[in-house]
Design an enzyme around this catalytic site. Structure first.
Site, PDB file in Angstrom:
ATOM      1  N   GLY A 168       0.903  -1.182   0.146  1.00  0.00           N
ATOM      2  CA  GLY A 168       0.034   0.046  -0.023  1.00  0.00           C
ATOM      3  C   GLY A 168       0.702   1.314   0.140  1.00  0.00           C
ATOM      4  N   ARG A 294       6.689 -12.569  -4.505  1.00  0.00           N
ATOM      5  CA  ARG A 294       7.123 -12.757  -3.406  1.00  0.00           C
ATOM      6  C   ARG A 294       5.989 -13.493  -2.466  1.00  0.00           C
ATOM      7  NH1 ARG A 294       3.798  -9.156  -0.828  1.00  0.00           N
ATOM      8  NH2 ARG A 294       3.542  -7.079  -1.735  1.00  0.00           N
ATOM      9  N   VAL A 297       2.108 -10.792   2.964  1.00  0.00           N
ATOM     10  CA  VAL A 297       1.720 -10.826   4.500  1.00  0.00           C
ATOM     11  C   VAL A 297       0.540 -11.843   4.749  1.00  0.00           C
ATOM     12  CG1 VAL A 297       0.697  -9.546   6.329  1.00  0.00           C
ATOM     13  CG2 VAL A 297       2.335  -8.533   4.737  1.00  0.00           C
TER      14      VAL A 297
END
Lengths: 497, 126
Positions: A168, A294, A297
């Protein structure tokens, strides 16, 4: 031929560093934590087999410094580096530096990172395979005049985003043309700070879209799996707050369609390892937003509904080994939700709260998972991201998962820094969230100025008075000794410190 | 720390409570609350409160940008200072229209919670 990995260097911090260390321990691999001077009082520091100091607290001097990370890994004799998420995880130069020094980068190739890191080439690839994209601009000409002109062409609202990274950060929306210039400037500064490059790009802002992303995984043989979707529509300032899998918004037909595009994107790029294809979904149409090269989270929600371990899969793939799951086994079951716990004041519109954490209580029970990088007595510093923990729950249905999350958060206690838990509770109780109808505008629409602190009810007010004055539970008996807290922590076993 | 059982009006409640510095942290009914235990006195302008012509740092962090110099005229809600903490940017706006009287921070500087950053001389109300 399989490649040996015996020692993994972790180029990250916080809860994800802990997540990676645990995975390595379970695989019998030693770990080296590459840390800044601010991060010696952390759980990762206590758990890692070895520690190498890579610089000062400022991220540019440590976690974002390629040379320091490579030197640190080499000095400890690590044969692989796990970059986690954020920091250097999507930096092609870093992956290349690893390749050059024969340290295995646990992630895709530098070429893949660059292909998807560059929004133009990513978009071109998606258009080439016939995938849907959002109108925008990401030219080399970054002058104010050109950016503003392009904004007008695309049509407001337009968002300004850091070209250098996902997440973000450095992402802002221009709704009126007067805001264009200050917004561009602010986005550049934030981008420069977070990713080391002040290049920005523009994109049409879909204002009632859902954020739906597909976890994909390319194994060592080149086969790409779609590991279903996550919905991350609950975002504030484009930072995700609550994520879940599966999404309540997709039916099987749409799910298959989106999944197919995600797989094709990854296959075309010969993608290897964990990646996420992000889409916006509005009025039944979906648009490719970006591909994150990747671990995410929010990867735990995918792990929960599929019963897999993405971090171990990443490491095995880096070792050229096969995975323990196959397509037939990848059947999602139940529902998982993740809440990000941010160290911030929920009643002051989320301003950061830093300082020592004196007490932590995490209410463990079946179907609950806590990812955290600190223990009681550790300090939350203002140098890094404010996410201090993730609470993940799994249950048999979405409704039950929401209930479980609410019950879990009720008993989750942090003393010393304020957290957004009251805010999370408010979101979880909101009818639009409960109905699964939330869009990326959810927070702006329903919580534009954060949360207002309620007064105590009379009963609790009385209790508080009692606590304040008191005889019943003397305050002296309740005061905190952080040393004692550490050993009494209900959750953590103590590593060496 | 153990959970404490307290009976209030015949109802059993489970609470966690701890006095940390001058603050009482209480976890009750599923929510953590924070109570200031200092004797009540008039606000001295810490933590962003303070007089309506001053800007105080609402958190510890770093100053990224100071938009106005001493003597400049600013409108109400104009961004005077941009700061960063935990990798996020925050804009601090002028609480009133007026002239910048003094600026007590500079770009790149690390500041504490409640630190006075800018003071304005409010414009005369017409």
């Amino acid at each position: 031929m399989a490649r040996r990995i015996e020692k993994v260097a972790i180029a990250n911090r916080g809860e994800v560093a802990v997540r990676i260390i645990r995975a390595c321990q379970e695989l019998g691999i030693r770990t080296v934590l590459l840390h800044s001077s601010a991060d010696t009082q952390t759980l990762a520091y206590r758990l890692a087999d070895e520690k190498v100091l890579i610089g000062e607290p400022e991220t540019a001097k440590s976690y974002l410094n390629i040379e320091n990370n490579i030197h640190g890994a080499l000095s400890a004799g690590a044969d692989a580096i796990h970059p986690g998420f954020g920091f250097l995880s999507e930096n092609g130069d870093f992956a290349e530096a690893c390749e050059k020094t024969r340290i295995q980068f646990i992630g895709p190739t530098a070429d893949s990172i660059r292909l998807f890191g560059d929004k133009i080439s990513a978009k071109n690839l998606v258009q080439k395979i016939g995938g849907p994209t959002i109108p925008g601009y990401d030219g080399i000409d970054q002058s104010d005049e050109v950016l503003i002109q392009k904004m007008k062409e695309i049509g407001l609202p337009v968002m300004v985003k850091a070209s250098g990274g996902g997440g973000g950060r450095g992402l802002r929306v221009v709704r009126e043309i007067e805001q264009a210039l200050p917004t561009i400037q602010a986005a550049r500064r934030e981008a420069k700070n977070a990713f080391g490059s002040d290049q920005v790009f523009l994109e049409k802002y879909l204002d009632r879209a859902k954020h739906i992303e597909f976890q994909i995984f390319g194994d060592a043989t080149g086969k790409v799996y779609s590991l279903f979707e996550r919905e991350c529509s609950v975002q504030r300032r484009h930072q995700k707050i609550i994520e879940e899998s599966l999404s309540p918004a997709l039916d099987d037909v749409l799910r298959r369609k989106m999944s197919k595009v995600a797989i094709e994107i990854a296959e075309t790029a010969k993608y290897r390892g964990a990646g996420t294809v992000e889409f916006l979904l509005q009025d039944g149409e979906f648009y490719f937003m970006e591909m994150n090269t990747r671990l995410q989270v929010e990867h735990p929600v995918t792990e929960c509904v599929l019963g897999i371990d993405l971090v171990k899969a990443q490491i095995l793939t880096a070792m050229d080994q096969g995975l323990l799951w196959n397509e037939n086994e990848l059947v999602p079951r139940g529902h998982a939700i993740e809440c990000r716990v941010y160290a911030e004041d929920p009643y002051k519109n989320g301003i950061p709260s830093t300082g020592p954490l004196h007490f932590i209580h995490l209410p463990h029970a079946p179907g609950r998972r806590f990812e955290i990088g600190v223990e009681a007595g550790d300090v939350i510093s203002d140098y890094y991201d404010s996410m201090i923990a993730k609470v993940i729950v799994w249950d048999e249905s979405r409704y039950r998962a929401i209930r479980k999350m609410k019950e879990t958060l009720k008993e989750t206690v942090f003393f010393g820094v304020k957290t957004n838990i009251p805010y999370l509770q408010a979101i979880l109780g909101h009818p639009q969230f409960v109905d699964g109808k939330m869009t990326t505008r959810f927070i702006d629409e329903f919580f534009p100025s954060g949360l207002k602190e309620k007064d105590f009810n009379s009963q609790n007010a009385q209790l508080i008075d009692q606590l304040k004055n008191t005889s019943g539970i003397g305050l002296t008996g309740l005061s905190v000794d952080s040393k004692e807290q550490k050993s009494n922590s209900p959750f953590f076993s103590r590593g060496q410190s | 720390m153990r959970k404490q059982n307290v009976v209030v009006d015949g109802v059993k409640k489970e609470v966690y409570a701890a006095l940390i510095g001058a603050e009482l942290w209480v976890h009750i009914d599923g929510e953590t609350r924070l109570l200031d235990m200092r004797p009540k006195k008039k606000s001295t302008g810490t933590g962003g409160a303070g007089s309506s012509n001053e800007i105080h740092s609402p958190m510890p962090g770093r100053i990224l940008k100071v938009n106005h110099k001493v003597g400049e005229l600013v409108k109400e809600r104009q961004v005077l200072v941009v700061m960063e903490a935990m990798k996020m940017e925050y804009s601090l706006e002028s609480p009133c229209a007026g002239v910048v009287e003094f600026v007590k921070c500079s770009e790149g500087q690390q500041v504490e919670l409640g630190q006075l950053l800018v003071r304005l001389k409010p414009s005369e109300k017409k």
